[in-house]
Design a protein around this motif. Structure first.
Motif, PDB file in Angstrom:
ATOM      1  N   GLY A 310       0.729  -1.038  -0.013  1.00  0.00           N
ATOM      2  CA  GLY A 310       0.048  -0.085   0.098  1.00  0.00           C
ATOM      3  C   GLY A 310       0.938   1.220   0.100  1.00  0.00           C
ATOM      4  N   VAL A 311       2.204   1.273  -0.212  1.00  0.00           N
ATOM      5  CA  VAL A 311       2.856   2.443  -0.263  1.00  0.00           C
ATOM      6  C   VAL A 311       3.946   2.278  -1.296  1.00  0.00           C
ATOM      7  CG1 VAL A 311       2.899   2.964   2.278  1.00  0.00           C
ATOM      8  CG2 VAL A 311       4.566   1.656   1.605  1.00  0.00           C
ATOM      9  N   ASP A 312       4.505   3.621  -1.599  1.00  0.00           N
ATOM     10  CA  ASP A 312       5.536   3.606  -2.582  1.00  0.00           C
ATOM     11  C   ASP A 312       6.740   3.621  -2.113  1.00  0.00           C
ATOM     12  OD1 ASP A 312       6.776   4.226  -5.517  1.00  0.00           O
ATOM     13  OD2 ASP A 312       7.673   5.490  -4.153  1.00  0.00           O
ATOM     14  N   ALA A 315       8.720   7.022  -1.667  1.00  0.00           N
ATOM     15  CA  ALA A 315       7.992   7.788  -0.791  1.00  0.00           C
ATOM     16  C   ALA A 315       8.156   7.493   0.642  1.00  0.00           C
ATOM     17  CB  ALA A 315       6.439   7.758  -1.089  1.00  0.00           C
ATOM     18  N   GLU A 319       9.978   9.614   3.446  1.00  0.00           N
ATOM     19  CA  GLU A 319       9.058   9.897   4.716  1.00  0.00           C
ATOM     20  C   GLU A 319       9.851   9.545   5.939  1.00  0.00           C
ATOM     21  OE1 GLU A 319       6.072  10.776   4.624  1.00  0.00           O
ATOM     22  OE2 GLU A 319       5.396  10.650   6.511  1.00  0.00           O
ATOM     23  N   ARG A 382       0.930   7.451   7.520  1.00  0.00           N
ATOM     24  CA  ARG A 382       0.467   8.667   6.600  1.00  0.00           C
ATOM     25  C   ARG A 382       0.465   8.470   5.284  1.00  0.00           C
ATOM     26  NH1 ARG A 382       2.096  13.514   3.907  1.00  0.00           N
ATOM     27  NH2 ARG A 382       4.028  12.676   3.029  1.00  0.00           N
ATOM     28  N   LEU A 383       1.369   7.598   4.692  1.00  0.00           N
ATOM     29  CA  LEU A 383       1.414   7.157   3.248  1.00  0.00           C
ATOM     30  C   LEU A 383       0.053   6.594   2.837  1.00  0.00           C
ATOM     31  CD1 LEU A 383       5.117   6.761   2.447  1.00  0.00           C
ATOM     32  CD2 LEU A 383       3.491   8.788   1.847  1.00  0.00           C
ATOM     33  N   LEU A 386      -2.807   8.461   2.559  1.00  0.00           N
ATOM     34  CA  LEU A 386      -2.980   9.307   1.293  1.00  0.00           C
ATOM     35  C   LEU A 386      -3.178   8.452   0.013  1.00  0.00           C
ATOM     36  CD1 LEU A 386       0.628  11.366   1.006  1.00  0.00           C
ATOM     37  CD2 LEU A 386      -1.950  12.255   1.142  1.00  0.00           C
ATOM     38  N   ALA A 387      -2.988   7.168   0.041  1.00  0.00           N
ATOM     39  CA  ALA A 387      -3.454   6.272  -1.104  1.00  0.00           C
ATOM     40  C   ALA A 387      -4.826   5.924  -0.962  1.00  0.00           C
ATOM     41  CB  ALA A 387      -2.637   4.935  -0.731  1.00  0.00           C
ATOM     42  N   PRO A 388      -5.184   5.590  -2.570  1.00  0.00           N
ATOM     43  CA  PRO A 388      -6.628   5.158  -2.856  1.00  0.00           C
ATOM     44  C   PRO A 388      -6.781   3.810  -2.080  1.00  0.00           C
ATOM     45  CG  PRO A 388      -5.281   5.650  -4.713  1.00  0.00           C
ATOM     46  CD  PRO A 388      -4.389   5.676  -3.693  1.00  0.00           C
TER      47      PRO A 388
ATOM     48  N   PHE B  15       5.479  17.012  -0.769  1.00  0.00           N
ATOM     49  CA  PHE B  15       5.092  15.677  -0.299  1.00  0.00           C
ATOM     50  C   PHE B  15       4.720  15.600   1.107  1.00  0.00           C
ATOM     51  CE2 PHE B  15       7.155  12.023   1.570  1.00  0.00           C
ATOM     52  CZ  PHE B  15       6.541  11.220   1.114  1.00  0.00           C
ATOM     53  N   ARG B  42      -0.530   4.460  -8.213  1.00  0.00           N
ATOM     54  CA  ARG B  42      -1.885   4.600  -8.239  1.00  0.00           C
ATOM     55  C   ARG B  42      -2.275   5.978  -8.220  1.00  0.00           C
ATOM     56  NH1 ARG B  42      -4.577   1.105  -4.126  1.00  0.00           N
ATOM     57  NH2 ARG B  42      -6.360   1.618  -5.286  1.00  0.00           N
ATOM     58  N   GLN B  60      -5.999  11.268  -4.358  1.00  0.00           N
ATOM     59  CA  GLN B  60      -5.380  10.147  -3.657  1.00  0.00           C
ATOM     60  C   GLN B  60      -4.244   9.660  -4.474  1.00  0.00           C
ATOM     61  OE1 GLN B  60      -9.455   8.165  -2.770  1.00  0.00           O
ATOM     62  NE2 GLN B  60      -8.685   8.029  -0.706  1.00  0.00           N
ATOM     63  N   VAL B  61      -3.358   9.473  -3.689  1.00  0.00           N
ATOM     64  CA  VAL B  61      -2.037   8.949  -4.636  1.00  0.00           C
ATOM     65  C   VAL B  61      -1.090   7.916  -3.742  1.00  0.00           C
ATOM     66  CG1 VAL B  61      -0.596  10.704  -3.747  1.00  0.00           C
ATOM     67  CG2 VAL B  61       0.079   9.594  -5.772  1.00  0.00           C
ATOM     68  N   ARG B  62      -0.851   6.771  -4.467  1.00  0.00           N
ATOM     69  CA  ARG B  62       0.364   5.762  -4.149  1.00  0.00           C
ATOM     70  C   ARG B  62       1.274   6.212  -4.889  1.00  0.00           C
ATOM     71  NH1 ARG B  62       3.364   1.876  -5.004  1.00  0.00           N
ATOM     72  NH2 ARG B  62       3.730  -0.218  -3.296  1.00  0.00           N
ATOM     73  N   GLY B  63       2.313   6.917  -4.844  1.00  0.00           N
ATOM     74  CA  GLY B  63       3.448   6.840  -5.522  1.00  0.00           C
ATOM     75  C   GLY B  63       4.614   7.594  -4.978  1.00  0.00           C
ATOM     76  N   CYS B  64       5.567   8.028  -5.941  1.00  0.00           N
ATOM     77  CA  CYS B  64       6.737   8.463  -5.481  1.00  0.00           C
ATOM     78  C   CYS B  64       6.631   9.885  -5.018  1.00  0.00           C
ATOM     79  CB  CYS B  64       7.915   8.420  -6.394  1.00  0.00           C
ATOM     80  SG  CYS B  64       7.694   9.530  -7.835  1.00  0.00           S
ATOM     81  N   PRO B  65       7.565  10.495  -4.329  1.00  0.00           N
ATOM     82  CA  PRO B  65       7.403  12.020  -3.805  1.00  0.00           C
ATOM     83  C   PRO B  65       7.142  12.924  -5.049  1.00  0.00           C
ATOM     84  CG  PRO B  65       9.294  10.855  -2.755  1.00  0.00           C
ATOM     85  CD  PRO B  65       8.655   9.811  -3.788  1.00  0.00           C
TER      86      PRO B  65
END
Lengths: 389, 126
Positions: A310-312, A315, A319, A382-383, A386-388, B15, B42, B60-65
């Motif tokens: 669920g995270v990159d 990122a 973080e 936190r991340l 943020l995610a869908p 970010f 995503r 909403q985002v799952r991604g790099c900074p």
């Protein structure tokens, strides 16, 4: 190893990349710089003093792997050792055959050397280990052909920490008269290495993974039967003709001291690191959606490689600023590709990319581990928020 | 390495703060998502319009900074644009954020999700 003077306290858990220089190693290097003004190849007194330091260091390096001192060839690091073993071994035995076997999960120093040999007309088979990172000896046996001259398998994987059963793999090769090279850069000082028990021909070692200096390493070359190696460089014929060039006494003295310290305290330190790694994994596992990469128990005590759902990964790395770890993501963004090692183990791209390698060292503490887990928990929360969904 | 060294101050700020991030639902809102499997990126847009103009945009985002920062800039730029002309210049955003070339492909995920959301305004259910 928390530092001071910065807004975010730094916690260094990237010891698989490089380890901080041990103060005792630094002292040994400075002493060698002061004492060893001569060229170790010269016969005069300063030269002899340099040679004495080098030979003492050679014995210390050999002792860690229970090898005779004269089986150690000093190099500039594990990358050069890997290249000397693979390029030198393949070229030196080309009359017997032109086929090599290795793994997709090897270090780039091995993979790129194999690729260079392919351009010279050698055939290379890269095996894929199981999802746990282990290579089945039967799979290795099946890959060997009458033309195979060399097999290269690392003892401890630098990303996952998985420990291969080198003795079993080497036995397969021994029965076929195939040379065995082992990259043990991550293993030295963390898992016991006994060249007699492993029964291998060539072992690559690095100083800076064991709290020694960058820029020096070694290649163990079995004495009997001595494998045929073609040198990569020519000149003064140092190191038995395998590695010409004036020896850097202070670097080698540093490596010797680093390996001496590792031999003296290896067992206790490994147990301590294993305890810290277990604690870290327990804390991370409790966060949910977390996967340990590599075999659960056949692993080096200092590496914990984890994928987070669920995270990159990149990122997460930002973080966790101040927590110095390695990421399966290409943070440099040159390639943008997830870790090839984790992909070879069958991890989906998204999980391979969202992985962190925590690697412990001599100066890592329980407080570091607790603080690291706390930061990961906060960052992950936190991340993921943020995610869908 | 310290990850922070690879990013500009603006990327780091966007970010960290992720302005306008989050989900929204209700009258006038549409939502659509795009995914890129290699990196797992995503992006899901939530857009609201009134009178043919975008009045609010969340993501909403799952991604790099860089992806998070680009989505934040795009969200700010979308407000006030007519639905039919809601084009975001992602090349300019990439340049502003000093995103490496290998990263720019990920901005297509933001763009794809945005296009999918904008199309929903034309759908009968919107």
């Amino acid at each position: 190893m928390a530092g001071s003077g910065e807004a975010i306290p730094r916690i260094y858990l990237d010891n698989a990349a490089t380890t901080p220089l041990d103060p005792q190693v630094r002292a040994a290097m400075l002493a060698a710089l002061d004492a060893c003004a001569g060229n170790a190849s010269a016969m005069h007194a300063p030269g002899r003093r340099a040679r004495e330091r080098i030979e003492a260091a050679r014995a210390d390096v050999a002792a860690l792997i229970r090898a005779p001192a004269d089986s150690i060839v000093f190099t500039s690091g594990a990358t050069e050792s890997d290249n000397l073993a693979i390029l030198g071994g393949a070229r030196g035995n080309r009359a017997r055959g032109r086929h090599l076997v290795s793994l997709r999960t090897e270090h780039r120093a091995v993979l790129d050397a194999c690729q260079a040999l392919e351009r010279e007309g050698f055939a290379v088979t890269l095996l894929v280990p199981g999802p746990d990172g282990l290579l089945d000896p039967a799979a290795l046996a099946a890959a060997l052909t009458p033309k195979t001259t060399l097999v290269s398998v690392m003892l401890v994987n630098n990303e996952t920490g998985v420990v291969q059963d080198i003795a079993a793999l080497a036995a397969v090769c021994r029965a076929r008269g195939v040379l065995v090279h082992v990259d043990a850069a991550q293993a030295a000082g963390r898992v016991p290495i006994d060249v007699g028990a492993l029964d291998v021909d060539l072992i690559s070692l690095s100083a800076h993974k064991v709290h020694g200096p960058v820029g020096v390493g070694a290649l163990y070359v079995r004495r009997t039967p001595r494998p045929t190696l073609e040198p990569l460089q020519y000149g003064g014929g140092q190191e038995g003709g395998l590695r010409s060039g004036s020896l850097a006494a202070h670097q080698i003295a540093g490596m010797g001291e680093a390996f001496r310290l590792a031999t003296a305290d290896g067992e206790r330190e490994s147990a301590r690191l294993q305890g810290l790694a277990e604690r870290l994994w327990t804390l991370l596992e409790g966060l949910g959606g977390v996967h340990l990469n590599g075999h659960r128990t056949r692993r080096a005590p200092h590496i914990v490689n984890v994928s987070f759902e669920g995270v990159d990964g990149e990122a997460l790395l930002l973080e966790l600023e101040g927590l110095i770890v390695a990421s399966g993501a290409a943070c440099s963004a040159e390639s943008g590709e997830p870790s090839y090692v984790l992909r070879a183990l069958g991890r989906p791209d998204a999980l391979a990319q969202a992985s962190l390698r925590f690697s412990l060292g001599r100066f890592s503490t329980a407080a570091d581990v607790e603080a690291a887990a706390t930061r990961v928990r906060a960052g992950l929360t936190r991340l993921r928020g943020l995610a869908p969904p | 390495m310290s990850a922070g060294e690879a990013y500009s101050e603006e990327v780091r700020r966007l970010f960290r703060e992720a302005p306008a991030a989050g989900r929204a639902a209700g009258a006038g809102w549409v939502a659509a998502e795009a995914t890129e499997p290699l990196t797992g990126t995503r992006v899901r847009w939530h857009l609201r319009s009134e009178g043919g103009v975008i009045t609010d945009a969340r993501y909403q985002v799952r991604g790099c900074p860089h992806t998070v920062a680009a989505a934040a800039l795009a969200a700010a730029a979308l407000k006030g644009l007519p639905i039919g002309a809601a084009a975001i210049d992602f090349a300019a955003i990439a340049q502003r954020l000093r995103a490496p070339a290998a990263k720019r492909g990920r901005f297509f995920v933001i763009q794809d999700a945005l296009h999918a959301a904008l199309l929903l305004f034309d759908a009968p259910s919107a």
